[in-house]
Design a protein around this motif. Sequence first.
Motif, short mmCIF file in Angstrom:
data_model
loop_
_atom_site.label_atom_id
_atom_site.label_comp_id
_atom_site.label_asym_id
_atom_site.label_seq_id
_atom_site.Cartn_x
_atom_site.Cartn_y
_atom_site.Cartn_z
N ASP A 97 1.23 -1.30 0.21
CA ASP A 97 0.00 0.13 -0.05
C ASP A 97 0.66 1.29 0.05
O ASP A 97 0.51 2.48 -0.67
N ASP A 98 2.22 0.94 0.66
CA ASP A 98 2.86 1.88 0.67
C ASP A 98 4.73 1.99 0.57
O ASP A 98 4.78 0.93 0.44
N TYR A 99 5.13 3.05 0.32
CA TYR A 99 6.49 2.73 0.70
C TYR A 99 7.51 3.66 1.06
O TYR A 99 7.34 5.08 0.72
N VAL A 100 8.10 3.27 2.02
CA VAL A 100 8.46 4.48 2.81
C VAL A 100 10.51 3.95 3.18
O VAL A 100 10.31 3.09 3.55
N VAL A 171 -0.64 5.11 -3.26
CA VAL A 171 -0.18 5.37 -3.89
C VAL A 171 0.02 4.31 -5.22
O VAL A 171 -1.14 2.42 -4.68
N VAL A 172 -0.47 4.66 -6.30
CA VAL A 172 -0.90 3.72 -7.48
C VAL A 172 0.00 3.46 -8.40
O VAL A 172 0.00 4.73 -8.78
N ARG A 223 -0.50 9.48 -6.74
CA ARG A 223 -1.38 8.94 -5.05
C ARG A 223 -2.37 10.59 -4.96
O ARG A 223 -2.18 11.60 -5.19
N LEU A 224 -3.88 9.73 -4.82
CA LEU A 224 -4.67 11.14 -4.81
C LEU A 224 -4.68 11.09 -2.85
O LEU A 224 -5.04 10.55 -2.07
#
Length: 228
Positions: A97-100, A171-172, A223-224
């Motif tokens: 769902d996300d990347y940090v 993020v898409v 990302r919205l």
Amino acid sequence: MNKRILVVDDEAPIQRFLKPALAASGYDVLTAENGRQALHLIATGAPDLIVLDLGLPDMDGKEVLEQARQFSQAPVIVLSARDREAEKIAALDLGADDYVEKPFAIGEFMARLRAALRHAARNEKEILRFDAGGLSVDLERRLVSREGASVKLTPKEFDLLAVLVRHAGKVVTHRQILAQVWGPAHVEDTQYLRVFVGQLRAKIEPSPDAPRLIQTEAGVGYRLCGGE
């Protein structure tokens, strides 16, 4: 009941840093140091969110992600020192769902964690409406307005916005958007996508040259932002 967070990382300093920070924010924390432990805890511990390092001692984190997605839809935030775009895209395409990236700021990390949990909660029921930053989107009636004024979108512009709305806060990737809006044959047409994003921003952003709603994740996707 407190949300349960699983932290999968073999670096002791990361565990020592994240565990008290998460506990202080009211989360219950599970920890795993390798992929096998992680998959066992995902299956038996039912975490509400997974923080996943890619460089695990027994298997690549992407393999853990791929296997986990066969039986769990818990949101996954990848936390990794790998900063190559290809790694980010691969993880997101596999269902992250996300990347940090490491090193990271705890404030931003906690904000992204909260956003992922909100997104998961919204996904428990079908998302039909988005309201944030003066933008209102009604997916069921295919209506869009900005500051109360109707916005006219082309069918493809609306379909693009609908994909972002359904994944608001997440993020898409370029490939995901292109496949869903234009079909699998167009997953490499990133320049085409940039043109449509530009057109969409011109219609829904207060300042298209400094977008606040549709954020670019460089080399990865969009990302919205906003919405509850």
